[in-house]
Design a protein around this motif. Structure first.
Motif, PDB file in Angstrom:
ATOM      1  N   ALA A 163      45.902  42.081  43.740  1.00  0.00           N
ATOM      2  CA  ALA A 163      44.509  41.631  43.721  1.00  0.00           C
ATOM      3  C   ALA A 163      44.288  40.703  44.909  1.00  0.00           C
ATOM      4  O   ALA A 163      45.108  39.808  45.164  1.00  0.00           O
ATOM      5  N   PRO A 164      43.193  40.886  45.655  1.00  0.00           N
ATOM      6  CA  PRO A 164      42.974  40.089  46.864  1.00  0.00           C
ATOM      7  C   PRO A 164      42.733  38.614  46.555  1.00  0.00           C
ATOM      8  O   PRO A 164      42.149  38.266  45.533  1.00  0.00           O
ATOM      9  N   MET A 199      50.856  57.896  43.460  1.00  0.00           N
ATOM     10  CA  MET A 199      49.396  57.804  43.306  1.00  0.00           C
ATOM     11  C   MET A 199      48.959  56.364  43.542  1.00  0.00           C
ATOM     12  O   MET A 199      49.603  55.420  43.104  1.00  0.00           O
ATOM     13  N   SER A 200      47.858  56.165  44.250  1.00  0.00           N
ATOM     14  CA  SER A 200      47.310  54.826  44.431  1.00  0.00           C
ATOM     15  C   SER A 200      45.846  54.830  44.063  1.00  0.00           C
ATOM     16  O   SER A 200      45.159  55.832  44.233  1.00  0.00           O
ATOM     17  N   ILE A 201      45.398  53.684  43.556  1.00  0.00           N
ATOM     18  CA  ILE A 201      44.028  53.576  43.080  1.00  0.00           C
ATOM     19  C   ILE A 201      43.426  52.280  43.597  1.00  0.00           C
ATOM     20  O   ILE A 201      44.000  51.205  43.420  1.00  0.00           O
ATOM     21  N   ALA A 202      42.276  52.371  44.262  1.00  0.00           N
ATOM     22  CA  ALA A 202      41.493  51.183  44.596  1.00  0.00           C
ATOM     23  C   ALA A 202      40.326  51.138  43.628  1.00  0.00           C
ATOM     24  O   ALA A 202      39.521  52.070  43.582  1.00  0.00           O
ATOM     25  N   LEU A 203      40.242  50.064  42.846  1.00  0.00           N
ATOM     26  CA  LEU A 203      39.275  50.036  41.762  1.00  0.00           C
ATOM     27  C   LEU A 203      37.924  49.474  42.169  1.00  0.00           C
ATOM     28  O   LEU A 203      37.020  49.393  41.364  1.00  0.00           O
ATOM     29  N   ASP A 237      41.950  37.553  37.700  1.00  0.00           N
ATOM     30  CA  ASP A 237      41.769  36.185  37.212  1.00  0.00           C
ATOM     31  C   ASP A 237      42.882  35.273  37.733  1.00  0.00           C
ATOM     32  O   ASP A 237      42.630  34.131  38.150  1.00  0.00           O
ATOM     33  N   LEU A 238      44.105  35.766  37.711  1.00  0.00           N
ATOM     34  CA  LEU A 238      45.218  34.971  38.216  1.00  0.00           C
ATOM     35  C   LEU A 238      45.113  34.766  39.724  1.00  0.00           C
ATOM     36  O   LEU A 238      45.447  33.687  40.244  1.00  0.00           O
ATOM     37  N   ALA A 239      44.627  35.787  40.447  1.00  0.00           N
ATOM     38  CA  ALA A 239      44.415  35.637  41.888  1.00  0.00           C
ATOM     39  C   ALA A 239      43.364  34.570  42.171  1.00  0.00           C
ATOM     40  O   ALA A 239      43.496  33.784  43.114  1.00  0.00           O
ATOM     41  N   ALA A 272      42.517  49.204  33.958  1.00  0.00           N
ATOM     42  CA  ALA A 272      41.474  48.272  34.398  1.00  0.00           C
ATOM     43  C   ALA A 272      41.709  46.886  33.812  1.00  0.00           C
ATOM     44  O   ALA A 272      41.407  45.866  34.451  1.00  0.00           O
ATOM     45  N   ARG A 273      42.243  46.843  32.604  1.00  0.00           N
ATOM     46  CA  ARG A 273      42.555  45.545  31.982  1.00  0.00           C
ATOM     47  C   ARG A 273      43.621  44.806  32.798  1.00  0.00           C
ATOM     48  O   ARG A 273      43.529  43.584  32.995  1.00  0.00           O
ATOM     49  N   ASP A 274      44.629  45.538  33.279  1.00  0.00           N
ATOM     50  CA  ASP A 274      45.659  44.910  34.107  1.00  0.00           C
ATOM     51  C   ASP A 274      45.045  44.303  35.363  1.00  0.00           C
ATOM     52  O   ASP A 274      45.371  43.173  35.756  1.00  0.00           O
ATOM     53  N   ILE A 275      44.154  45.059  36.005  1.00  0.00           N
ATOM     54  CA  ILE A 275      43.493  44.554  37.205  1.00  0.00           C
ATOM     55  C   ILE A 275      42.662  43.318  36.887  1.00  0.00           C
ATOM     56  O   ILE A 275      42.628  42.350  37.656  1.00  0.00           O
ATOM     57  N   ALA A 276      41.967  43.315  35.757  1.00  0.00           N
ATOM     58  CA  ALA A 276      41.141  42.169  35.375  1.00  0.00           C
ATOM     59  C   ALA A 276      41.999  40.924  35.204  1.00  0.00           C
ATOM     60  O   ALA A 276      41.629  39.825  35.648  1.00  0.00           O
ATOM     61  N   ILE A 277      43.156  41.087  34.565  1.00  0.00           N
ATOM     62  CA  ILE A 277      44.057  39.949  34.364  1.00  0.00           C
ATOM     63  C   ILE A 277      44.583  39.445  35.708  1.00  0.00           C
ATOM     64  O   ILE A 277      44.577  38.231  35.990  1.00  0.00           O
TER      65      ILE A 277
END
Length: 337
Positions: free
Chosen positions: A124-125, A1-5, A157-159, A149-154
């Motif tokens: 993350a781009p 499964m893949s998800i683009a947020l 920020d690092l990106a 979504a929290r993982d993506i947010a973190i």
């Protein structure tokens, strides 16, 4: 499964802007550079925060993905066709792949069926202030996982921190007055260009350019006028040069330009266009500014960077001796202008 947020941009506009994206990537002059602790620190953080064995700062070039920093991998690049990060670049959005074997886009990917056996991916781009997506910061695991979504947010920020380091790296490398590379940064970039052209068995030429009678401008018009002339010279050079060419300010009114893929005759043509463009600049017309140029090309006679620049310097000295406002090719009286 893949998800683009985030919603992906329409595919065609992305394709139309690919050349612009690649130009922006080249302009940062970061591809094929040595590891730097600022980037390695971020990928180490990613592995610890997400408890994954692999993390990379990935820059997506025309036909490859290259890792500026990597944890858990022993290779520095792979074909772009195998890149998970390219999907994040093309969508201009974060991407989660919870199980690559269950995703038809990745199930047969060599990175999935073979080492490092990717199952889970989150990326993350790396989006610049001008909106160019240079690549992605990613976390990778060899077992399927869920992400939030929290993982993506973190990770986003690092990106952003990675992009800040890329921007800072460029700022530190650039001469504040003209926008050309500082001497040390230019030498590093020129050495990289020489290694790359040798590996591809391509030509490489060096132009050493000096503003004629520049001291007279400073003495009669003032240093502000001199500064304006130097800025105008570099702007004019950029209007002629390709994005892959490298220009640096070696000091004062002297500039060096590396032309990857250019032999002597092509370099001479570039030099002549530079001279015409600089002579036509409104900022220089009232000051009587011209430039003298020396050219050398990589070959057996100058097998390293120092020798290549030294040969161009000798040619520049000969151009000055011929009355200035001309170009001399090292060792070639028949190739001058």
């Amino acid at each position: 499964m893949s998800i683009a947020l985030e919603p992906a941009r329409p595919f065609e506009p992305i394709r139309r802007s690919e050349a612009e994206r690649l130009d922006a990537l080249q302009a940062y002059d970061i591809l094929d550079t040595p590891p730097e602790p600022e980037f390695d620190r971020i990928t180490r953080l990613v592995t610890r925060i997400f408890d994954v064995p692999i993390s990379t700062v990935t820059l997506v070039d025309a036909d490859r993905q290259w890792f500026k920093s990597m944890q858990g991998l022993s290779i520095c690049e792979t074909p772009r066709s195998e890149s998970f990060c390219d999907h994040s670049v093309q969508a201009n959005a974060p991407l989660i792949v919870e199980d690559a074997r269950e995703d038809p886009r990745f199930a047969e990917n060599p990175q999935v069926v073979g080492p490092p056996h990717i199952r889970f991916y989150i990326g993350a781009p790396l989006r610049t202030l001008k909106g160019h997506v240079l690549g992605a910061l990613c976390a990778i695991d060899s077992t399927p996982r869920k992400a939030s979504a929290r993982d993506i947010a973190i990770l986003t920020d690092l990106a952003d921190m990675v992009v800040e380091q890329i921007e800072l790296r460029q700022t530190a490398a650039v001469d504040g007055l003209t926008g050309a590379l500082r001497r040390s940064s230019f030498i590093d970039s020129a050495a990289t260009a020489m290694r790359q052209t040798r590996a591809r068995n391509e030509a490489l030429s060096c132009l050493l350019l000096d503003a004629d009678h520049f001291k007279r401008i400073n003495d009669t018009r003032g240093h502000a006028a001199g500064d304006a002339v130097l800025q105008a010279i570099v702007e004019s050079c950029r209007s002629v040069l390709r994005s892959s060419d490298i220009i640096g300010r070696l000091g004062g009114e002297e500039f060096c330009i590396m032309l990857p893929g250019a032999d002597e005759r092509r370099a001479l043509g570039v030099a002549q266009r530079l001279q015409h463009a600089i002579a036509a600049l409104p900022a220089t017309q009232g000051h009587g500014v011209t430039v003298s140029i020396g050219i050398s090309s990589a070959g057996p006679a100058h097998g390293d960077l120092s020798a290549l620049i030294s040969a161009a310097d000798c040619a520049l000295y000969a151009a000055k001796g011929r009355g200035r406002n001309c170009t001399v090719v090292s060792g070639r009286d028949d190739l001058s202008g």
